[in-house]
Every structure is written in C-alpha cells, then in structure tokens.
Design a protein around this motif. Structure first.
Motif, mmCIF file in Angstrom:
data_model
loop_
_atom_site.group_PDB
_atom_site.id
_atom_site.type_symbol
_atom_site.label_atom_id
_atom_site.label_comp_id
_atom_site.label_asym_id
_atom_site.label_seq_id
_atom_site.Cartn_x
_atom_site.Cartn_y
_atom_site.Cartn_z
ATOM 1 N N UNK A 115 0.833 -1.198 0.000
ATOM 2 C CA UNK A 115 0.000 0.000 0.000
ATOM 3 C C UNK A 115 0.870 1.252 0.000
ATOM 4 N N UNK A 116 1.962 1.220 0.769
ATOM 5 C CA UNK A 116 2.860 2.359 0.823
ATOM 6 C C UNK A 116 3.484 2.649 -0.540
ATOM 7 N N UNK A 117 3.787 1.611 -1.310
ATOM 8 C CA UNK A 117 4.365 1.802 -2.645
ATOM 9 C C UNK A 117 3.364 2.470 -3.582
ATOM 10 N N UNK A 118 2.101 2.100 -3.482
ATOM 11 C CA UNK A 118 1.074 2.709 -4.331
ATOM 12 C C UNK A 118 0.890 4.174 -3.964
ATOM 13 N N UNK A 119 0.909 4.461 -2.672
ATOM 14 C CA UNK A 119 0.780 5.851 -2.220
ATOM 15 C C UNK A 119 1.963 6.673 -2.726
ATOM 16 N N UNK A 120 3.170 6.123 -2.641
ATOM 17 C CA UNK A 120 4.353 6.823 -3.135
ATOM 18 C C UNK A 120 4.271 7.057 -4.640
ATOM 19 N N UNK A 121 3.754 6.071 -5.356
ATOM 20 C CA UNK A 121 3.602 6.198 -6.800
ATOM 21 C C UNK A 121 2.681 7.366 -7.135
ATOM 22 N N UNK A 122 1.515 7.436 -6.501
ATOM 23 C CA UNK A 122 0.575 8.518 -6.776
ATOM 24 C C UNK A 122 1.127 9.876 -6.352
#
Length: 156
Positions: free
Chosen positions: A2-9
């Motif tokens: 989830x943290x990776x997706x947040x960082x991506x956005x």
C-alpha cells in the motif's frame, strides 16, 4: 504494498504539478508562441538527418533544405501555388464545407442559404498556446487522423 502505491501517486502528482507550473511559466513569458510572421507550411524527411521544409515568412514562401551541418535556401515559391496545393490536400469533408461557403457567397441575396454542414470540432480549433506544434498538440493529431481517414475511405 500500500505504501508503494501511495508513493507512486504522490510522485505522479509531484511530476504533474511541476509540468503544470512549467506550462504556466512558459505561457506567461510567451515561450512556444509565434507572432504569426513565420509559419512552417510543410516538412518532409528526406533521410536520416535531412529534411525539406516549406516556410512562409510574411508574404514569401521559401523551400529550405536542412541537414545536421547546414541549412540551404533551395527556392522561393509562389504563395498562391502553395495555398492552392494546401487547399487540394485537405480532407474531402473540409473541402465540401469550403465549397458550400463559396456557393453561399456567390448566390443572390434572395436565395435561401444552404443547410449548414457539420464540421468536426477539431477542425474549428486553432493551434495556439504552449503546446502548438508539439507532439501534444491536438490539432496536429486531429489532422493526422483526418488524413488517415481520407486514405482509408473506400470510393465506388
């Protein structure tokens, strides 16, 4: 995960913000906008590093050859001949629109006006602003699509 997706956005938002700011700054300073005096009418790639350009400067039309090393003036062309050639290369539906406009001007004042024909919204927009002439220019892609449609139409 989830943290990776947040960082991506967040990264995409940051990049989008920087691009938006750069576009605003360029528009404010007048970058990427011509004054209408110089216009590239046509460009044809002759080889890997050479192009043939037709450029309109005020009321002159020049044919220019360009390579990586030099730019050469090849010829000066009659502006009316260039305008006629451009008119002949337009898609059929745009030529039909122009013909009906010409007929309306030649018709007597008492004659009823011809029914309006629909022109695609892309054809009505002009190519202005920061993106004019770039890959992201809507008008450039629209003319490409119109040209491809014109080439793929079956005529009986």
């Amino acid at each position: 995960m989830t943290w990776m997706i947040i960082r991506l956005f967040l990264s995409l938002a940051l990049i989008g913000g920087v691009l938006w700011f750069a576009a605003k700054l360029a528009k404010k300073r007048g970058l990427g906008q011509g004054n209408g005096l110089i216009e590239v009418v046509a460009r044809h790639r002759m080889g890997r590093t050479s192009t043939l350009n037709v450029v309109r400067i005020a009321d002159m039309v020049l044919v220019i050859g360009a390579t990586e090393e030099q730019v050469t003036l090849l010829a000066e062309v009659d502006p009316e001949a260039v305008d006629a050639a451009i008119r002949d290369r337009r898609p059929a539906r745009l030529r039909a629109q122009e013909d009906t406009d010409d007929d309306a001007e030649d018709a007597p004042a008492l004659a009823p006006a011809p029914a309006p024909t629909l022109v695609h919204p892309r054809a009505a927009r002009s190519s202005e602003g920061v993106l004019a002439g770039s890959v992201l220019d809507r008008n450039g892609w629209g003319s490409l699509v119109d040209e491809l449609r014109e080439r793929t139409v079956r005529r009986s």
